[in-house]
Design a protein around this motif. Structure first.
Motif, PDB file in Angstrom:
ATOM      1  N   ARG A   1       0.855  -1.198   0.000  1.00  0.00           N
ATOM      2  CA  ARG A   1       0.000   0.000   0.000  1.00  0.00           C
ATOM      3  C   ARG A   1       0.876   1.228   0.000  1.00  0.00           C
ATOM      4  N   LEU A   2       0.671   2.094  -0.969  1.00  0.00           N
ATOM      5  CA  LEU A   2       1.445   3.333  -1.077  1.00  0.00           C
ATOM      6  C   LEU A   2       0.521   4.492  -0.730  1.00  0.00           C
ATOM      7  N   ASP A   3       0.874   5.187   0.345  1.00  0.00           N
ATOM      8  CA  ASP A   3      -0.045   6.134   0.982  1.00  0.00           C
ATOM      9  C   ASP A   3       0.578   7.539   0.952  1.00  0.00           C
ATOM     10  N   PRO A   4      -0.078   8.493   0.286  1.00  0.00           N
ATOM     11  CA  PRO A   4       0.493   9.840   0.222  1.00  0.00           C
ATOM     12  C   PRO A   4       0.251  10.660   1.488  1.00  0.00           C
ATOM     13  N   GLY A   5      -0.176  10.020   2.564  1.00  0.00           N
ATOM     14  CA  GLY A   5      -0.380  10.728   3.836  1.00  0.00           C
ATOM     15  C   GLY A   5      -1.555  11.677   3.722  1.00  0.00           C
ATOM     16  N   GLU A   6      -1.321  12.941   4.110  1.00  0.00           N
ATOM     17  CA  GLU A   6      -2.429  13.901   4.035  1.00  0.00           C
ATOM     18  C   GLU A   6      -2.633  14.423   2.627  1.00  0.00           C
ATOM     19  N   GLY A   7      -1.692  14.095   1.730  1.00  0.00           N
ATOM     20  CA  GLY A   7      -1.766  14.639   0.372  1.00  0.00           C
ATOM     21  C   GLY A   7      -2.537  13.742  -0.576  1.00  0.00           C
ATOM     22  N   ARG A   8      -2.324  13.985  -1.873  1.00  0.00           N
ATOM     23  CA  ARG A   8      -3.063  13.252  -2.891  1.00  0.00           C
ATOM     24  C   ARG A   8      -2.098  12.471  -3.778  1.00  0.00           C
ATOM     25  N   ILE A   9      -2.611  11.373  -4.353  1.00  0.00           N
ATOM     26  CA  ILE A   9      -1.744  10.509  -5.159  1.00  0.00           C
ATOM     27  C   ILE A   9      -1.147  11.283  -6.325  1.00  0.00           C
TER      28      ILE A   9
ATOM     29  N   PHE B   1      -2.235   2.056  -4.465  1.00  0.00           N
ATOM     30  CA  PHE B   1      -2.128   3.480  -4.128  1.00  0.00           C
ATOM     31  C   PHE B   1      -3.466   3.903  -3.521  1.00  0.00           C
ATOM     32  N   THR B   2      -3.461   4.374  -2.304  1.00  0.00           N
ATOM     33  CA  THR B   2      -4.738   4.815  -1.708  1.00  0.00           C
ATOM     34  C   THR B   2      -4.550   6.107  -0.948  1.00  0.00           C
ATOM     35  N   GLU B   3      -5.377   7.098  -1.270  1.00  0.00           N
ATOM     36  CA  GLU B   3      -5.380   8.333  -0.462  1.00  0.00           C
ATOM     37  C   GLU B   3      -6.612   8.333   0.424  1.00  0.00           C
ATOM     38  N   ARG B   4      -6.510   9.012   1.553  1.00  0.00           N
ATOM     39  CA  ARG B   4      -7.460   8.781   2.643  1.00  0.00           C
ATOM     40  C   ARG B   4      -8.805   9.495   2.536  1.00  0.00           C
ATOM     41  N   GLY B   5      -8.862  10.601   1.844  1.00  0.00           N
ATOM     42  CA  GLY B   5     -10.111  11.365   1.827  1.00  0.00           C
ATOM     43  C   GLY B   5     -10.226  12.217   3.084  1.00  0.00           C
TER      44      GLY B   5
END
Ligand SMILES: Nc1ncnc2c1ncn2[C@@H]1O[C@H](COP(=O)(O)OP(=O)(O)OP(=O)(O)O)[C@@H](O)[C@H]1O
Ligand SMILES: O=C(O)C[C@@H](O)[C@H](O)C(=O)CO
Length: 365
Positions: A24-32, A108-112
């Motif tokens: 899982r690749l997570d951009p944290g508070e940002g966006r992919i 790749f997942t960003e949190r919303g």
């Protein structure tokens, strides 16, 4: 019908899962699409349950999967070893049956946040796990000689390729031959089913597998899309949840699949991407049990919330045998898992027990 468990002293594992594990690749508070940095975690719908049971609840668990033997696969292995899940049953592949290089899944997942929903973009074509076929795993060794109390798999793994539904069927039949309880999380992922035959295939496969499941888990969308059981009165935004309609759906499901010994669904009232009402309901031995209701639950990372519900539920069944307790463990663990980043939980058993008994978020020091 109650859930009969094999004695712990006859089993090497409390639970084993079958599923794909992705990076899982997570951009944290940002966006992919704008990030320059990703944090790496491991995750997979079925695996997350084994990891939660090991890391939060302290049980002994393993994962059956396959990885491509390259540095990405070894990083996923490293993360799984940190999670404490036994990797002995991982198959390492270089090539598939027709000589093509196999790959590892990247998720790749960003949190919303607030009005912006979570976004997932998986890159998982021709992955090693999707290439497993019947005969690749010695299930009778795992369930028979080694001994497993509970086997968990789900609808993400079943949707990965033409061969994975048969791997699931082979596994659940062997599990039952050896007295292992089988749970299945429907986890509907339309993009995966689209690639192997769409909606009709999804229902055909899931309904076949469902005949071998003891504990069926999912949300209302899963039960409708995968098994054809509608929940009346659910609006598109999931904002109005009428538990009577969920009960009716569960009753229809258990009438059609009398093999279900327990049926559980999470109840989500989605307000924004980061605030939900959250609870769950389980049917077992002719009775419904509903968890504590978490109103306006604040969410940091929703991915894996349903899987952490499943691991808490299974922990409750394994250790107390009591469905009312099990649904409380599930809902509390799911709620806590969504407060931290990554697909799996960082909660401790003490925290889960405190929350399920009505504890607050007062500082601990
Ligand atoms: N369509 C949706 N829109 C916004 N939030 C959602 C939606 N579906 C689920 N969620 C949120 O995701 C969390 C987990 O939901 P659920 O129990 O349905 O599991 P799931 O979607 O199968 O999750 P996972 O498979 O990632 O564990 C909950 O907080 C829920 O409200
Ligand atoms: O697609 C998967 O295998 C699962 C991941 O996307 C993620 O761990 C998840 O959705 C959890 O249910």
């Amino acid at each position: 019908m109650t859930i009969n468990l094999r004695p712990a002293d006859q089993c090497r594992y409390d639970l084993v899962s079958l599923g794909e594990v992705m990076l899982r690749l997570d951009p944290g508070e940002g966006r992919i699409h704008t990030t320059r940095q990703f944090q790496a975690w491991e995750g997979g719908g079925e695996y997350n349950v084994a990891r939660g049971l090991r890391r939060c609840f302290g049980l002994t668990t393993g994962i059956v999967t396959a990885l491509a033997d390259n540095p990405i696969g070894r990083l996923v292995e490293d993360l799984m070893l940190t999670g404490g899940v036994d990797t002995q049953w991982v198959q390492w592949f270089d090539y598939d049956g027709v000589g093509r290089t196999v790959r590892n899944g990247l998720n790749f997942t960003e949190r919303g946040f607030g009005v912006r929903g979570a976004v997932g973009a998986a890159d998982r074509g021709n992955t090693a796990a999707s290439q497993l076929k019947p005969g690749d795993i010695d299930w009778d060794d795992l369930f028979g000689k080694q001994g497993v109390r509970w086997f968990h798999t789900g609808g993400i793994y079943a949707a990965l390729s033409e061969t994975t539904p048969d791997v699931v069927l082979e596994a659940v039949q062997s599990a039952h031959r050896h007295g292992t309880v089988v749970s299945y999380d429907l986890n509907y992922r339309p993009s995966l089913w689209q690639a192997i035959g769409g909606h009709a295939k999804c229902q055909d496969v899931n309904r076949k597998i469902a005949q071998h499941v003891d504990v069926m888990i999912g949300n209302e969308e899963d039960f409708t899309a995968c098994l054809g059981f509608e929940v009346d009165g659910v609006d598109e935004n999931l904002s109005k949840l009428d538990v009577t309609n969920f009960k009716k759906m569960i009753e229809r499901a258990t009438a059609e699949f009398p093999n279900f010994k327990a049926t559980a669904t999470t109840l989500r009232g989605v307000k924004t991407a980061s605030i939900n009402d959250w609870s769950a309901i389980v049917w077992h031995a002719g009775q419904f049990h509903q968890s504590r209701q978490y109103e306006d639950l604040e969410i940091l990372d929703r991915v894996g919330g349903g899987d952490s519900f499943a691991s808490g539920l299974i922990y409750g069944f394994l250790t107390t045998g009591d469905a009312a307790e099990a649904v409380q463990y599930g809902a509390a663990h799911g709620a806590l898992a969504m407060t931290t980043p990554g697909d799996t939980s960082m909660a401790s058993l003490k925290e889960v027990e405190k929350l399920k008994s009505g504890g607050s978020a007062r500082v601990v020091r």
